[in-house]
Motif scaffolding. Structure first.
Motif, PDB file in Angstrom:
ATOM      1  N   GLY A  85       0.743  -1.205   0.043  1.00 49.19           N
ATOM      2  CA  GLY A  85      -0.083  -0.036   0.086  1.00 49.19           C
ATOM      3  C   GLY A  85       0.756   1.288   0.059  1.00 49.19           C
ATOM      4  N   VAL A  86       1.773   1.147   0.836  1.00 53.29           N
ATOM      5  CA  VAL A  86       2.816   2.578   1.044  1.00 53.29           C
ATOM      6  C   VAL A  86       3.494   2.680  -0.352  1.00 53.29           C
ATOM      7  CG1 VAL A  86       4.719   3.463   2.071  1.00 53.29           C
ATOM      8  CG2 VAL A  86       3.002   2.440   3.438  1.00 53.29           C
ATOM      9  N   ASP A  87       3.817   1.583  -1.034  1.00 55.37           N
ATOM     10  CA  ASP A  87       4.727   1.684  -2.359  1.00 55.37           C
ATOM     11  C   ASP A  87       3.646   2.190  -3.385  1.00 55.37           C
ATOM     12  OD1 ASP A  87       7.064   0.964  -3.996  1.00 55.37           O
ATOM     13  OD2 ASP A  87       5.338  -0.172  -4.951  1.00 55.37           O
ATOM     14  N   ALA A  88       2.291   1.853  -3.588  1.00 60.51           N
ATOM     15  CA  ALA A  88       1.730   2.273  -4.337  1.00 60.51           C
ATOM     16  C   ALA A  88       1.260   3.890  -4.179  1.00 60.51           C
ATOM     17  CB  ALA A  88       0.163   1.707  -4.241  1.00 60.51           C
ATOM     18  N   LEU A  89       1.152   4.091  -2.753  1.00 57.65           N
ATOM     19  CA  LEU A  89       0.946   5.630  -2.624  1.00 57.65           C
ATOM     20  C   LEU A  89       2.083   6.467  -2.963  1.00 57.65           C
ATOM     21  CD1 LEU A  89      -0.405   5.342   1.168  1.00 57.65           C
ATOM     22  CD2 LEU A  89      -1.728   6.227  -0.794  1.00 57.65           C
ATOM     23  N   ILE A  90       3.314   5.923  -2.801  1.00 54.42           N
ATOM     24  CA  ILE A  90       4.490   6.917  -3.017  1.00 54.42           C
ATOM     25  C   ILE A  90       4.561   7.011  -4.672  1.00 54.42           C
ATOM     26  CG2 ILE A  90       6.879   7.081  -2.875  1.00 54.42           C
ATOM     27  CD1 ILE A  90       6.543   5.975  -0.105  1.00 54.42           C
ATOM     28  N   ARG A  91       4.478   5.770  -5.255  1.00 51.61           N
ATOM     29  CA  ARG A  91       4.844   5.723  -6.782  1.00 51.61           C
ATOM     30  C   ARG A  91       3.654   5.528  -7.533  1.00 51.61           C
ATOM     31  NH1 ARG A  91       9.853   1.385  -6.565  1.00 51.61           N
ATOM     32  NH2 ARG A  91      11.149   1.845  -5.151  1.00 51.61           N
ATOM     33  N   GLY A  92       2.477   5.507  -7.139  1.00 51.72           N
ATOM     34  CA  GLY A  92       1.305   5.150  -7.877  1.00 51.72           C
ATOM     35  C   GLY A  92       1.141   6.533  -8.744  1.00 51.72           C
ATOM     36  N   ASP A  93       0.445   6.390  -9.978  1.00 50.48           N
ATOM     37  CA  ASP A  93      -0.005   7.712 -10.798  1.00 50.48           C
ATOM     38  C   ASP A  93      -1.249   7.694 -10.769  1.00 50.48           C
ATOM     39  OD1 ASP A  93       2.748   8.240 -11.150  1.00 50.48           O
ATOM     40  OD2 ASP A  93       2.879   6.958 -13.044  1.00 50.48           O
ATOM     41  N   GLY A  94      -2.150   8.818 -10.920  1.00 45.60           N
ATOM     42  CA  GLY A  94      -3.454   8.919 -11.215  1.00 45.60           C
ATOM     43  C   GLY A  94      -4.197   8.474 -10.068  1.00 45.60           C
ATOM     44  N   ARG A  95      -5.080   7.736 -10.236  1.00 44.54           N
ATOM     45  CA  ARG A  95      -6.283   7.064  -9.295  1.00 44.54           C
ATOM     46  C   ARG A  95      -5.361   5.898  -8.049  1.00 44.54           C
ATOM     47  NH1 ARG A  95     -11.571   7.783 -10.659  1.00 44.54           N
ATOM     48  NH2 ARG A  95     -11.912   5.854  -9.929  1.00 44.54           N
ATOM     49  N   VAL A  96      -4.294   5.738  -8.713  1.00 46.68           N
ATOM     50  CA  VAL A  96      -3.563   4.659  -7.946  1.00 46.68           C
ATOM     51  C   VAL A  96      -3.410   5.005  -6.385  1.00 46.68           C
ATOM     52  CG1 VAL A  96      -1.554   2.925  -7.565  1.00 46.68           C
ATOM     53  CG2 VAL A  96      -2.552   3.432  -9.961  1.00 46.68           C
ATOM     54  N   PRO A  97      -2.941   6.044  -6.084  1.00 46.82           N
ATOM     55  CA  PRO A  97      -2.595   6.289  -4.726  1.00 46.82           C
ATOM     56  C   PRO A  97      -4.170   6.390  -3.872  1.00 46.82           C
ATOM     57  CG  PRO A  97      -1.284   7.849  -6.002  1.00 46.82           C
ATOM     58  CD  PRO A  97      -2.250   7.156  -6.934  1.00 46.82           C
ATOM     59  N   TRP A  98      -5.114   6.833  -4.571  1.00 47.36           N
ATOM     60  CA  TRP A  98      -6.459   6.839  -3.810  1.00 47.36           C
ATOM     61  C   TRP A  98      -7.088   5.501  -3.723  1.00 47.36           C
ATOM     62  CZ3 TRP A  98      -7.696  11.002  -1.579  1.00 47.36           C
ATOM     63  CH2 TRP A  98      -7.266  12.417  -1.894  1.00 47.36           C
ATOM     64  N   LEU A  99      -6.895   4.416  -4.785  1.00 51.80           N
ATOM     65  CA  LEU A  99      -7.099   3.292  -4.640  1.00 51.80           C
ATOM     66  C   LEU A  99      -6.581   2.497  -3.640  1.00 51.80           C
ATOM     67  CD1 LEU A  99      -7.492   2.260  -8.348  1.00 51.80           C
ATOM     68  CD2 LEU A  99      -9.485   2.294  -6.656  1.00 51.80           C
ATOM     69  N   ALA A 100      -5.354   2.869  -3.381  1.00 54.73           N
ATOM     70  CA  ALA A 100      -4.223   2.235  -2.110  1.00 54.73           C
ATOM     71  C   ALA A 100      -4.445   2.575  -0.961  1.00 54.73           C
ATOM     72  CB  ALA A 100      -2.911   2.563  -2.678  1.00 54.73           C
ATOM     73  N   LEU A 101      -4.960   3.957  -1.060  1.00 52.92           N
ATOM     74  CA  LEU A 101      -5.621   4.705   0.601  1.00 52.92           C
ATOM     75  C   LEU A 101      -6.811   3.780   1.000  1.00 52.92           C
ATOM     76  CD1 LEU A 101      -5.159   6.517   2.712  1.00 52.92           C
ATOM     77  CD2 LEU A 101      -6.218   8.386   1.365  1.00 52.92           C
ATOM     78  N   ALA A 102      -7.706   3.567   0.014  1.00 52.39           N
ATOM     79  CA  ALA A 102      -9.165   3.188   0.413  1.00 52.39           C
ATOM     80  C   ALA A 102      -8.796   1.647   0.834  1.00 52.39           C
ATOM     81  CB  ALA A 102     -10.092   3.371  -0.853  1.00 52.39           C
TER      82      ALA A 102
END
Length: 224
Positions: free
Chosen positions: A37-54
């Protein structure tokens, strides 16, 4: 003139029963989910960080609820069962029976059944215990104790869940034996019904974030 100090009630130390395997599994799951989840929050693009947070908001409370939270506290007076989403507390006088079939269950005097999530039943352990008992019977068909036998090694031939339930049943019997004639465990003999002796508290601190995370995840996926 000072009023006399009322006597304090004696305190009773709790015995704790929980699944060590569940705790280890929960910690490993939290580490894995947190890392992803933290990896997706830091490196994700677009909606990915929001999806990771949810996803984190949904998964972390559920993992904690089903692995780290379940525990049973028991003393000479009462039992407290902390299940994934609620905590049940009751005196031993409200308990009718405890059984371990495919799961560990507590039955109250008024017929209500509560699961003991902290005491999982392992059929593999139970079969192993039965095999050990059978082997002992074959080795000693006349029930004669060998000079090399360890007479203290009786609980090793019981599955962990069965041993825990036996310990809890012993506390029930001890509490009910210590109750006087005016303190019968049957609700008909008490001024209060059994149901009024049982306290149930829901774990809203875990339910609320999991629901919010799940709703956010559904909305994000639906609008994507």
């Amino acid at each position: 003139m000072t009023s006399p100090t009322p006597p304090t009630e004696p305190t009773y130390a709790d015995r704790t029963f929980r699944s060590s395997a569940g705790m280890v599994g929960g910690v490993l799951l939290l580490l894995m989910v947190g890392w992803l989840g933290v990896d997706a929050l830091i490196r994700g693009d677009g909606r990915v960080p929001w999806l990771a947070l949810a996803g984190l908001l949904t998964a972390v409370p559920l993992i904690v609820a089903f692995t780290l939270r379940p525990v049973v506290f028991a003393n000479d007076r009462r039992i407290k069962i902390r299940n994934p989403f609620r905590t049940i507390t009751m005196p031993w006088t409200a308990v009718a029976d405890l059984r371990a079939g495919y799961s560990s269950e507590l039955f109250t005097e008024d017929g209500t059944t509560y699961q003991l999530w902290a005491v999982p039943v392992s059929m593999r352990q139970r079969k192993k215990a039965v095999r050990q008992q059978s082997q002992r019977s074959l080795d000693d068909p006349y029930d004669r104790t060998s000079v090399h036998a360890d007479v203290r090694d009786t609980t090793s031939r019981m599955a962990a869940a069965d041993q825990t339930m036996a310990d809890l049943r012993e506390l029930v019997e001890r509490a009910k034996a210590g109750a006087g004639p005016g303190e019968s465990s049957k609700s008909a003999a008490t001024s209060e019904p059994s149901a009024s002796l049982v306290s149930v508290r829901w774990a809203y601190e875990l339910i609320a974030p999991a629901v919010v995370g799940a709703v956010a995840l559904v909305v994000l996926l639906a609008t994507g």
